[in-house]
Design a protein around this motif. Structure first.
Motif, PDB file in Angstrom:
ATOM      1  N   PHE A   1      40.859  13.392  44.949  1.00 20.68           N
ATOM      2  CA  PHE A   1      39.765  13.829  45.807  1.00 20.68           C
ATOM      3  C   PHE A   1      40.137  15.109  46.539  1.00 20.68           C
ATOM      4  CE2 PHE A   1      39.422   9.169  45.593  1.00 20.68           C
ATOM      5  CZ  PHE A   1      38.149   9.044  45.073  1.00 20.68           C
ATOM      6  N   VAL A   2      39.162  16.025  46.592  1.00 22.37           N
ATOM      7  CA  VAL A   2      39.321  17.267  47.356  1.00 22.37           C
ATOM      8  C   VAL A   2      38.164  17.343  48.339  1.00 22.37           C
ATOM      9  CG1 VAL A   2      39.483  19.778  47.260  1.00 22.37           C
ATOM     10  CG2 VAL A   2      40.419  18.391  45.384  1.00 22.37           C
ATOM     11  N   ASN A   3      38.460  17.234  49.624  1.00 26.40           N
ATOM     12  CA  ASN A   3      37.423  17.311  50.658  1.00 26.40           C
ATOM     13  C   ASN A   3      37.291  18.748  51.141  1.00 26.40           C
ATOM     14  OD1 ASN A   3      36.742  14.497  50.834  1.00 26.40           O
ATOM     15  ND2 ASN A   3      38.725  14.167  51.821  1.00 26.40           N
ATOM     16  N   ILE A   4      36.093  19.312  50.954  1.00 21.41           N
ATOM     17  CA  ILE A   4      35.813  20.673  51.408  1.00 21.41           C
ATOM     18  C   ILE A   4      35.340  20.619  52.855  1.00 21.41           C
ATOM     19  CG2 ILE A   4      34.516  22.779  50.953  1.00 21.41           C
ATOM     20  CD1 ILE A   4      36.446  21.977  48.726  1.00 21.41           C
ATOM     21  N   LYS A   5      35.907  21.467  53.695  1.00 26.13           N
ATOM     22  CA  LYS A   5      35.555  21.484  55.105  1.00 26.13           C
ATOM     23  C   LYS A   5      34.082  21.852  55.283  1.00 26.13           C
ATOM     24  CE  LYS A   5      37.117  23.273  59.581  1.00 26.13           C
ATOM     25  NZ  LYS A   5      38.085  24.164  60.265  1.00 26.13           N
ATOM     26  N   GLY A   6      33.371  20.955  55.962  1.00 26.09           N
ATOM     27  CA  GLY A   6      31.950  21.184  56.193  1.00 26.09           C
ATOM     28  C   GLY A   6      31.112  21.114  54.941  1.00 26.09           C
ATOM     29  N   GLY A   7      31.667  20.598  53.864  1.00 27.16           N
ATOM     30  CA  GLY A   7      30.930  20.567  52.590  1.00 27.16           C
ATOM     31  C   GLY A   7      31.063  19.240  51.883  1.00 27.16           C
ATOM     32  N   GLU A   8      31.126  19.335  50.583  1.00 31.35           N
ATOM     33  CA  GLU A   8      31.115  18.116  49.773  1.00 31.35           C
ATOM     34  C   GLU A   8      32.517  17.621  49.437  1.00 31.35           C
ATOM     35  OE1 GLU A   8      29.898  18.845  45.547  1.00 31.35           O
ATOM     36  OE2 GLU A   8      29.352  20.818  46.353  1.00 31.35           O
ATOM     37  N   LYS A   9      32.555  16.448  48.829  1.00 28.15           N
ATOM     38  CA  LYS A   9      33.804  15.838  48.400  1.00 28.15           C
ATOM     39  C   LYS A   9      33.867  15.898  46.879  1.00 28.15           C
ATOM     40  CE  LYS A   9      36.467  11.547  48.995  1.00 28.15           C
ATOM     41  NZ  LYS A   9      36.442  10.187  49.584  1.00 28.15           N
TER      42      LYS A   9
ATOM     43  N   ILE B   1      48.819   7.831  42.322  1.00 28.75           N
ATOM     44  CA  ILE B   1      49.545   8.259  41.120  1.00 28.75           C
ATOM     45  C   ILE B   1      49.733   9.779  41.135  1.00 28.75           C
ATOM     46  CG2 ILE B   1      49.383   8.413  38.591  1.00 28.75           C
ATOM     47  CD1 ILE B   1      47.955   5.737  38.605  1.00 28.75           C
ATOM     48  N   ILE B   2      48.818  10.490  41.815  1.00 28.06           N
ATOM     49  CA  ILE B   2      48.838  11.956  41.853  1.00 28.06           C
ATOM     50  C   ILE B   2      49.375  12.417  43.215  1.00 28.06           C
ATOM     51  CG2 ILE B   2      47.454  14.049  41.621  1.00 28.06           C
ATOM     52  CD1 ILE B   2      45.430  12.356  40.037  1.00 28.06           C
ATOM     53  N   ARG B   3      50.303  13.366  43.170  1.00 25.76           N
ATOM     54  CA  ARG B   3      50.882  13.922  44.394  1.00 25.76           C
ATOM     55  C   ARG B   3      50.791  15.443  44.348  1.00 25.76           C
ATOM     56  NH1 ARG B   3      56.244  15.229  46.337  1.00 25.76           N
ATOM     57  NH2 ARG B   3      57.094  14.872  44.235  1.00 25.76           N
ATOM     58  N   VAL B   4      50.458  16.056  45.506  1.00 30.24           N
ATOM     59  CA  VAL B   4      50.327  17.513  45.592  1.00 30.24           C
ATOM     60  C   VAL B   4      51.699  18.127  45.843  1.00 30.24           C
ATOM     61  CG1 VAL B   4      49.213  19.444  46.769  1.00 30.24           C
ATOM     62  CG2 VAL B   4      47.983  17.271  46.489  1.00 30.24           C
ATOM     63  N   LEU B   5      52.123  18.995  44.911  1.00 31.14           N
ATOM     64  CA  LEU B   5      53.398  19.690  45.086  1.00 31.14           C
ATOM     65  C   LEU B   5      53.216  20.995  45.853  1.00 31.14           C
ATOM     66  CD1 LEU B   5      55.008  19.187  41.540  1.00 31.14           C
ATOM     67  CD2 LEU B   5      55.363  17.824  43.611  1.00 31.14           C
ATOM     68  N   SER B   6      52.094  21.668  45.604  1.00 31.03           N
ATOM     69  CA  SER B   6      51.825  22.919  46.316  1.00 31.03           C
ATOM     70  C   SER B   6      50.341  23.209  46.333  1.00 31.03           C
ATOM     71  CB  SER B   6      52.580  24.087  45.669  1.00 31.03           C
ATOM     72  OG  SER B   6      52.083  24.343  44.370  1.00 31.03           O
ATOM     73  N   GLN B   7      49.933  23.976  47.325  1.00 30.80           N
ATOM     74  CA  GLN B   7      48.536  24.383  47.495  1.00 30.80           C
ATOM     75  C   GLN B   7      48.515  25.845  47.879  1.00 30.80           C
ATOM     76  OE1 GLN B   7      46.110  21.872  50.078  1.00 30.80           O
ATOM     77  NE2 GLN B   7      45.115  23.678  50.951  1.00 30.80           N
ATOM     78  N   GLU B   8      47.749  26.646  47.138  1.00 30.62           N
ATOM     79  CA  GLU B   8      47.746  28.099  47.370  1.00 30.62           C
ATOM     80  C   GLU B   8      46.322  28.630  47.290  1.00 30.62           C
ATOM     81  OE1 GLU B   8      49.664  32.167  45.412  1.00 30.62           O
ATOM     82  OE2 GLU B   8      50.054  30.210  44.518  1.00 30.62           O
ATOM     83  N   LYS B   9      45.947  29.471  48.276  1.00 33.81           N
ATOM     84  CA  LYS B   9      44.629  30.092  48.270  1.00 33.81           C
ATOM     85  C   LYS B   9      44.751  31.494  47.697  1.00 33.81           C
ATOM     86  CE  LYS B   9      40.505  30.881  51.077  1.00 33.81           C
ATOM     87  NZ  LYS B   9      39.879  30.798  52.401  1.00 33.81           N
TER      88      LYS B   9
ATOM     89  N   TYR C   1      41.228  28.203  45.108  1.00 33.02           N
ATOM     90  CA  TYR C   1      42.401  27.409  45.470  1.00 33.02           C
ATOM     91  C   TYR C   1      43.120  26.979  44.205  1.00 33.02           C
ATOM     92  CZ  TYR C   1      41.636  26.839  50.499  1.00 33.02           C
ATOM     93  OH  TYR C   1      41.514  27.061  51.856  1.00 33.02           O
ATOM     94  N   LYS C   2      44.445  27.047  44.280  1.00 30.05           N
ATOM     95  CA  LYS C   2      45.287  26.610  43.174  1.00 30.05           C
ATOM     96  C   LYS C   2      46.168  25.457  43.657  1.00 30.05           C
ATOM     97  CE  LYS C   2      49.069  28.216  40.200  1.00 30.05           C
ATOM     98  NZ  LYS C   2      49.973  29.367  39.912  1.00 30.05           N
ATOM     99  N   PHE C   3      46.133  24.346  42.892  1.00 31.33           N
ATOM    100  CA  PHE C   3      46.920  23.168  43.252  1.00 31.33           C
ATOM    101  C   PHE C   3      47.909  22.853  42.127  1.00 31.33           C
ATOM    102  CE2 PHE C   3      42.734  22.710  45.187  1.00 31.33           C
ATOM    103  CZ  PHE C   3      43.057  22.543  46.516  1.00 31.33           C
TER     104      PHE C   3
ATOM    105  N   VAL D   1      39.775  23.969  52.195  1.00 30.87           N
ATOM    106  CA  VAL D   1      40.044  22.591  51.793  1.00 30.87           C
ATOM    107  C   VAL D   1      40.549  21.832  53.010  1.00 30.87           C
ATOM    108  CG1 VAL D   1      41.465  21.091  50.364  1.00 30.87           C
ATOM    109  CG2 VAL D   1      40.534  23.212  49.405  1.00 30.87           C
ATOM    110  N   GLU D   2      39.866  20.754  53.327  1.00 31.66           N
ATOM    111  CA  GLU D   2      40.207  19.987  54.527  1.00 31.66           C
ATOM    112  C   GLU D   2      41.286  18.939  54.258  1.00 31.66           C
ATOM    113  OE1 GLU D   2      37.452  18.570  58.072  1.00 31.66           O
ATOM    114  OE2 GLU D   2      37.147  17.333  56.287  1.00 31.66           O
ATOM    115  N   SER D   3      41.189  18.227  53.134  1.00 30.71           N
ATOM    116  CA  SER D   3      42.179  17.187  52.827  1.00 30.71           C
ATOM    117  C   SER D   3      42.193  16.889  51.342  1.00 30.71           C
ATOM    118  CB  SER D   3      41.877  15.904  53.611  1.00 30.71           C
ATOM    119  OG  SER D   3      40.615  15.364  53.211  1.00 30.71           O
ATOM    120  N   LEU D   4      43.317  16.297  50.892  1.00 28.90           N
ATOM    121  CA  LEU D   4      43.500  15.910  49.494  1.00 28.90           C
ATOM    122  C   LEU D   4      43.999  14.470  49.455  1.00 28.90           C
ATOM    123  CD1 LEU D   4      45.459  19.129  48.465  1.00 28.90           C
ATOM    124  CD2 LEU D   4      43.061  18.680  47.960  1.00 28.90           C
TER     125      LEU D   4
END
Length: 361
Positions: A340-348, A304-312, A317-319, A295-298
């Motif tokens: 939005f979840v941007n996948i590295k080298g992939g889709e959005k 309105i939505i905020r990421v509290l944690s990100q775990e592979k 991936y668990k958010f 995952v490249e970016s969120l």
């Protein structure tokens, strides 16, 4: 002298009598009430009596040659025309007041609605058969001024039989396989009627075939070609193959592609939300082809939505997300956002969020 007195007495008595009569007439006139000064009331006409029905009045009579039409075997999703002929066998004027339709499948045409004695007419009905094979019955009604038979039921029967068969009925495609793993498509005639392929199209033009519209045969085996880039932009759709078969014009085959990623849950929904009171949700993203990814970016469209944690976890991936319902404005009872979840080298990837505020008591 006595005679003069007698005459005088008679005259006096007569005068008194005349006086009394005049007083009585004046008294009678005075007793009569004076008419009131009101608007004159319209003269009421005598109540109308209903005319008795004419015993010998000529009446119409509708007579059909047949009230049931059986098409026999028809192809699926085909248009079929039938006729119901009738005659006014009565003496009066026949008036058609209404013809009902059945499930929108039997539109009708009728040249006119009035028929003289001895005159005939034809009701034309168009029957559109279903897709699934099997026996079917449709019924419609004709209404008229025939007192003895004001409502006539007309029945349409048919047996839907396959005239063309094809396999597969659905295409399941895979983005990682060669040509998306698309199989051959076989089309064959079931009524010994040769046909040709006259057209082919697909959603987003992602699937094509090579064919010669001048060639007729009892069976065709088609080799679909998949454009992978177009397929990725339109994962699901259908193909339509046009034929020259007299009873089957087109066959439709849906296709569905397995997407690269799966989001669970596919969307975020919050009920009984309170303004400025956070709600915690978990989202999982995995690769359907069991391939490793990063995952490249969120980001959140409305913040309105905020990421509290990100775990592979393995190839997933668990958010852990915090959703903060904004202040409700006026009578607005809902809020929305997109994560939005941007996948590295992939889709959005996009995850829709929708929240419903609690109703105020």
């Amino acid at each position: 002298m006595k005679r003069n007195c007698l005459v005088l007495t008679v005259l006096v008595v007569g005068a008194v009598c005349l006086l009394q009569i005049g007083c009585q007439e004046q008294a009678e006139v005075a007793l009569k009430p004076k008419p009131e000064l009101t608007s004159p009331k319209p003269a009421t006409s005598p109540a109308k009596t209903e005319a008795a029905p004419k015993v010998n009045e000529p009446s119409p009579e509708i007579t059909f040659e047949n009230v049931v039409h059986n098409f026999g075997g028809v192809g699926p999703e085909t248009e079929n025309i039938c006729e119901f002929k009738f005659t006014n066998t009565g003496k009066g004027l026949l008036k058609i007041t209404k013809v009902t339709k059945t499930c929108g499948c039997t539109p009708y045409t009728l040249e006119k609605t009035e028929y003289a004695s001895g005159e005939s007419g034809t009701l034309k009905v168009r029957y559109n058969s279903n897709k699934r094979p099997g026996s079917t019955t449709r019924r419609l009604y004709m209404y008229s001024n025939d007192k003895n038979n004001p409502k006539v039921g007309l029945t349409i029967k048919a047996k839907i039989v396959l005239k063309i068969d094809y396999e597969p009925k659905k295409l399941n495609l895979l983005l990682r396989d060669e040509n998306a793993g698309c199989p051959e498509i076989t089309i064959r005639s079931l009524d010994n009627q040769p046909f040709a392929i006259k057209g082919f199209k697909s959603t987003a033009n992602s699937i094509t075939i090579d064919y010669d519209s001048s060639v007729k045969a009892m069976e065709f085996v088609l080799q679909p070609k998949v454009n992978m880039e177009r397929l990725k932009k339109s994962l699901d759709g259908r193909i339509e193959i046009s034929l020259t078969h007299p009873e089957v014009d087109t066959i439709t085959i849906p296709f569905k592609s397995l997407p690269e990623f799966k989001i669970s849950p596919p969307s975020l929904i919050i009920f009984k939300a309170e303004p400025q009171k956070p709600v915690i949700k978990e989202v999982w993203i995995l690769n359907n082809y069991e391939e490793d990814f990063e995952v490249e970016s969120l980001s959140s469209k409305k913040n309105i939505i905020r990421v509290l944690s990100q775990e592979k976890v393995g190839s997933r991936y668990k958010f852990k997300l915090e959703i903060m319902p904004p202040a409700a404005e006026g009578k607005v009872r809902i809020f929305t956002d997109v994560f939005f979840v941007n996948i590295k080298g992939g889709e959005k990837l996009e995850i829709a969020c929708r929240g419903f505020y609690s109703r105020k008591k």
